[in-house]
Design a protein around this motif. Structure first.
Motif, PDB file in Angstrom:
ATOM      1  N   HIS A  12       0.864  -1.106   0.012  1.00 58.82           N
ATOM      2  CA  HIS A  12      -0.035  -0.049  -0.073  1.00 58.82           C
ATOM      3  C   HIS A  12       0.873   1.174  -0.072  1.00 58.82           C
ATOM      4  CE1 HIS A  12      -3.528  -2.432   1.024  1.00 58.82           C
ATOM      5  NE2 HIS A  12      -2.711  -3.028   1.892  1.00 58.82           N
ATOM      6  N   PRO A  13       1.197   1.819  -1.129  1.00 58.61           N
ATOM      7  CA  PRO A  13       1.949   3.068  -1.243  1.00 58.61           C
ATOM      8  C   PRO A  13       1.507   4.098  -0.282  1.00 58.61           C
ATOM      9  CG  PRO A  13       1.276   2.361  -3.321  1.00 58.61           C
ATOM     10  CD  PRO A  13       0.409   1.560  -2.316  1.00 58.61           C
ATOM     11  N   ALA A  14       2.579   4.800   0.246  1.00 55.98           N
ATOM     12  CA  ALA A  14       2.374   5.679   1.371  1.00 55.98           C
ATOM     13  C   ALA A  14       2.673   7.095   1.022  1.00 55.98           C
ATOM     14  CB  ALA A  14       3.218   5.400   2.676  1.00 55.98           C
ATOM     15  N   GLY A  15       2.832   7.989   1.745  1.00 55.93           N
ATOM     16  CA  GLY A  15       3.174   9.454   1.403  1.00 55.93           C
ATOM     17  C   GLY A  15       2.011  10.320   1.281  1.00 55.93           C
ATOM     18  N   LYS A  16       2.209  11.456   0.869  1.00 54.60           N
ATOM     19  CA  LYS A  16       1.063  12.439   0.570  1.00 54.60           C
ATOM     20  C   LYS A  16       0.277  12.047  -0.443  1.00 54.60           C
ATOM     21  CE  LYS A  16       3.628  15.948  -1.588  1.00 54.60           C
ATOM     22  NZ  LYS A  16       4.046  17.383  -1.520  1.00 54.60           N
ATOM     23  N   ALA A  17       0.836  11.463  -1.617  1.00 58.02           N
ATOM     24  CA  ALA A  17       0.251  11.069  -2.653  1.00 58.02           C
ATOM     25  C   ALA A  17      -0.768  10.021  -2.475  1.00 58.02           C
ATOM     26  CB  ALA A  17       1.229  10.502  -3.591  1.00 58.02           C
ATOM     27  N   ASN A  18      -0.736   9.200  -1.453  1.00 61.72           N
ATOM     28  CA  ASN A  18      -1.857   8.015  -0.827  1.00 61.72           C
ATOM     29  C   ASN A  18      -2.649   8.721   0.244  1.00 61.72           C
ATOM     30  OD1 ASN A  18      -2.639   5.508  -1.520  1.00 61.72           O
ATOM     31  ND2 ASN A  18      -2.310   5.217   0.351  1.00 61.72           N
ATOM     32  N   PHE A  19      -2.741  10.228   0.587  1.00 58.47           N
ATOM     33  CA  PHE A  19      -3.500  10.713   1.548  1.00 58.47           C
ATOM     34  C   PHE A  19      -4.884  10.450   1.003  1.00 58.47           C
ATOM     35  CE2 PHE A  19      -6.002  14.047   3.440  1.00 58.47           C
ATOM     36  CZ  PHE A  19      -5.413  14.076   4.985  1.00 58.47           C
ATOM     37  N   ARG A  20      -5.889   9.842   1.605  1.00 56.38           N
ATOM     38  CA  ARG A  20      -7.089   9.658   1.189  1.00 56.38           C
ATOM     39  C   ARG A  20      -8.266  10.265   1.840  1.00 56.38           C
ATOM     40  NH1 ARG A  20      -5.731   3.679   0.219  1.00 56.38           N
ATOM     41  NH2 ARG A  20      -6.605   3.625   2.302  1.00 56.38           N
ATOM     42  N   LEU A  21      -9.423  10.851   1.429  1.00 60.47           N
ATOM     43  CA  LEU A  21     -10.485  11.121   2.200  1.00 60.47           C
ATOM     44  C   LEU A  21     -11.838  10.729   1.346  1.00 60.47           C
ATOM     45  CD1 LEU A  21      -9.549  14.874   3.499  1.00 60.47           C
ATOM     46  CD2 LEU A  21     -10.108  12.589   4.808  1.00 60.47           C
ATOM     47  N   SER A  22     -12.325   9.703   1.909  1.00 60.50           N
ATOM     48  CA  SER A  22     -13.552   9.198   1.414  1.00 60.50           C
ATOM     49  C   SER A  22     -13.606   9.010  -0.007  1.00 60.50           C
ATOM     50  CB  SER A  22     -14.792  10.181   1.682  1.00 60.50           C
ATOM     51  OG  SER A  22     -16.025   9.501   1.391  1.00 60.50           O
ATOM     52  N   GLU A  75     -14.274  16.183  12.830  1.00 52.25           N
ATOM     53  CA  GLU A  75     -14.990  15.305  11.734  1.00 52.25           C
ATOM     54  C   GLU A  75     -14.196  14.923  10.661  1.00 52.25           C
ATOM     55  OE1 GLU A  75     -18.353  17.710  10.770  1.00 52.25           O
ATOM     56  OE2 GLU A  75     -19.530  16.883  12.477  1.00 52.25           O
ATOM     57  N   LEU A  76     -13.164  16.063  10.241  1.00 51.32           N
ATOM     58  CA  LEU A  76     -12.301  15.661   8.958  1.00 51.32           C
ATOM     59  C   LEU A  76     -11.196  14.579   9.728  1.00 51.32           C
ATOM     60  CD1 LEU A  76     -11.326  16.486   6.127  1.00 51.32           C
ATOM     61  CD2 LEU A  76     -10.001  17.971   7.186  1.00 51.32           C
ATOM     62  N   PHE A  77     -10.925  14.726  10.837  1.00 46.81           N
ATOM     63  CA  PHE A  77      -9.683  13.848  11.242  1.00 46.81           C
ATOM     64  C   PHE A  77     -10.515  12.430  11.512  1.00 46.81           C
ATOM     65  CE2 PHE A  77      -7.796  11.715  15.168  1.00 46.81           C
ATOM     66  CZ  PHE A  77      -6.464  11.679  14.506  1.00 46.81           C
ATOM     67  N   ALA A  78     -11.745  12.495  11.880  1.00 45.25           N
ATOM     68  CA  ALA A  78     -12.597  11.039  12.061  1.00 45.25           C
ATOM     69  C   ALA A  78     -12.421  10.499  10.598  1.00 45.25           C
ATOM     70  CB  ALA A  78     -13.852  11.402  12.592  1.00 45.25           C
ATOM     71  N   LEU A  79     -12.618  11.061   9.721  1.00 43.84           N
ATOM     72  CA  LEU A  79     -12.632  10.444   8.119  1.00 43.84           C
ATOM     73  C   LEU A  79     -11.460  10.201   7.616  1.00 43.84           C
ATOM     74  CD1 LEU A  79     -14.600  10.120   5.850  1.00 43.84           C
ATOM     75  CD2 LEU A  79     -13.957  12.353   4.927  1.00 43.84           C
ATOM     76  N   PHE A  80     -10.269  11.057   8.262  1.00 46.80           N
ATOM     77  CA  PHE A  80      -9.003  10.626   7.969  1.00 46.80           C
ATOM     78  C   PHE A  80      -8.673   9.119   8.667  1.00 46.80           C
ATOM     79  CE2 PHE A  80      -4.884  10.324  10.051  1.00 46.80           C
ATOM     80  CZ  PHE A  80      -4.018  10.179   8.761  1.00 46.80           C
ATOM     81  N   LEU A  81      -9.058   8.974   9.532  1.00 50.64           N
ATOM     82  CA  LEU A  81      -8.865   7.670  10.511  1.00 50.64           C
ATOM     83  C   LEU A  81      -9.641   6.569   9.794  1.00 50.64           C
ATOM     84  CD1 LEU A  81      -9.223   8.714  14.274  1.00 50.64           C
ATOM     85  CD2 LEU A  81      -7.093   8.142  13.162  1.00 50.64           C
ATOM     86  N   LYS A  82     -10.779   6.596   9.355  1.00 49.74           N
ATOM     87  CA  LYS A  82     -11.448   5.734   8.569  1.00 49.74           C
ATOM     88  C   LYS A  82     -10.982   5.354   7.335  1.00 49.74           C
ATOM     89  CE  LYS A  82     -15.930   5.294   6.332  1.00 49.74           C
ATOM     90  NZ  LYS A  82     -15.259   5.528   4.852  1.00 49.74           N
ATOM     91  N   ASP A  83     -10.269   6.482   6.526  1.00 49.20           N
ATOM     92  CA  ASP A  83      -9.980   6.074   5.504  1.00 49.20           C
ATOM     93  C   ASP A  83      -8.341   5.794   5.250  1.00 49.20           C
ATOM     94  OD1 ASP A  83     -12.418   6.351   4.334  1.00 49.20           O
ATOM     95  OD2 ASP A  83     -12.062   8.610   3.509  1.00 49.20           O
ATOM     96  N   ASN A  84      -7.577   6.069   6.232  1.00 50.01           N
ATOM     97  CA  ASN A  84      -6.127   6.049   6.381  1.00 50.01           C
ATOM     98  C   ASN A  84      -5.620   5.313   7.272  1.00 50.01           C
ATOM     99  OD1 ASN A  84      -5.065   8.273   3.966  1.00 50.01           O
ATOM    100  ND2 ASN A  84      -6.881   8.987   5.361  1.00 50.01           N
ATOM    101  N   VAL A  85      -6.239   5.030   8.577  1.00 49.96           N
ATOM    102  CA  VAL A  85      -5.537   4.267   9.566  1.00 49.96           C
ATOM    103  C   VAL A  85      -6.137   2.673   9.539  1.00 49.96           C
ATOM    104  CG1 VAL A  85      -5.264   3.997  11.860  1.00 49.96           C
ATOM    105  CG2 VAL A  85      -5.195   6.256  10.858  1.00 49.96           C
TER     106      VAL A  85
END
Length: 265
Positions: free
Chosen positions: A187-197, A250-260
């Motif tokens: 699963h590539p990492a880094g800012k290019a793989n930062f996802r939100l929904s 709420e944005l952080f909660a979405l980040f957790l769901k989609d990235n952690v």
């Protein structure tokens, strides 16, 4: 405290060099450093822009149980870590101070409140050693109190020999762990793989969301991206609307769901 002109210092360095290819190298190194500066935790990592952080060694918890917060960090929270971001975007050898890399609103972020304040507590300092074409070996020290200026100055001096030592140790890590440390991530990492929904955010909106969660104010984002603070606010309004959100928590909660995520997922 050891002094550089004492026999004990030279003996300690000799023992450390002899353990360069031994399993207890990291423990010996951190015990030696503890004679110079107080710290409460440590971890040795390999950072690379397109991979998750790889743990080379870490302090053992008193209860011997897994550190669930640190597991969350390895599974995605690292994307908001100012040290990881700096290691990928501004690669250089030497000592890195939290004050050098933390955004202007870092302490108000959910990342700081939910992870850093609990696991690191107050301050962090890190030696970076560039290896390979995009990887960095890092030795990080965490403290329950702020590091003193005198301690930082001393650690900068210690980095003169510590960074080359980390580079030599890296060769042993490669031999011990095979080429797994050099393989591309599943699963590539880094800012290019930062996802939100699955919302159709523009690249600019996604970048602003990442910077917001990392701790940049509107002014900080505008300076970093070369756009006006008003333009930042417009982008923020649009991304909140697209995601159906009203607040940054709420944005952080979405980040957790989609990235952690589970590393096996």
């Amino acid at each position: 405290m050891l002094k550089l002109d004492e026999l004990a210092w030279h003996r300690a360095m000799g023992n450390l060099l002899e353990s360069l290819d031994q399993s207890d190298f990291w423990l010996r190194l951190t015990r030696l450093l503890a004679h110079y500066v107080h710290f409460d935790s440590w971890v040795a990592l390999r950072f690379a822009e397109h991979d998750r952080p790889r743990v080379l060694a870490e302090i053992t918890l008193d209860d011997g149980l897994p550190d669930t917060l640190f597991e969350d960090y390895l599974n995605g929270l690292y994307l908001l870590d100012p040290f990881f971001i700096a290691a990928c975007e501004y690669r250089r050898d030497g000592l890195i101070d939290l004050d050098d890399v933390a955004p202007d609103r870092f302490k108000s972020t959910e990342y700081y409140q939910r992870y850093f304040r609990i696991n690191i507590v107050e301050d962090e300092i890190q030696w970076n050693c560039l290896v390979d074409h995009d990887a960095t070996v890092c030795l990080s020290l965490g403290s329950h109190r702020r590091f003193k200026p005198s301690e930082k100055a001393l650690m900068k001096v210690l980095g003169i020999w510590l960074v080359p030592l980390l580079r030599q140790r890296w060769q042993h890590e490669l031999r011990e762990q095979g080429q797994s440390l050099q393989r591309p991530a599943t699963h590539p990492a880094g800012k290019a793989n930062f996802r939100l929904s699955d919302a159709s955010l523009s690249a600019r909106e996604l970048e602003i969301a990442r910077l917001m969660l990392s701790g940049f104010s509107s002014k900080g984002i505008s300076q970093r991206l070369g756009i006006s603070a008003e333009t930042v606010k417009v982008h923020r309004k649009h991304l909140y609307s697209k995601l159906g959100l009203n607040a940054q928590h709420e944005l952080f909660a979405l980040f957790l769901k989609d990235n952690v995520r589970d590393p096996q997922s």
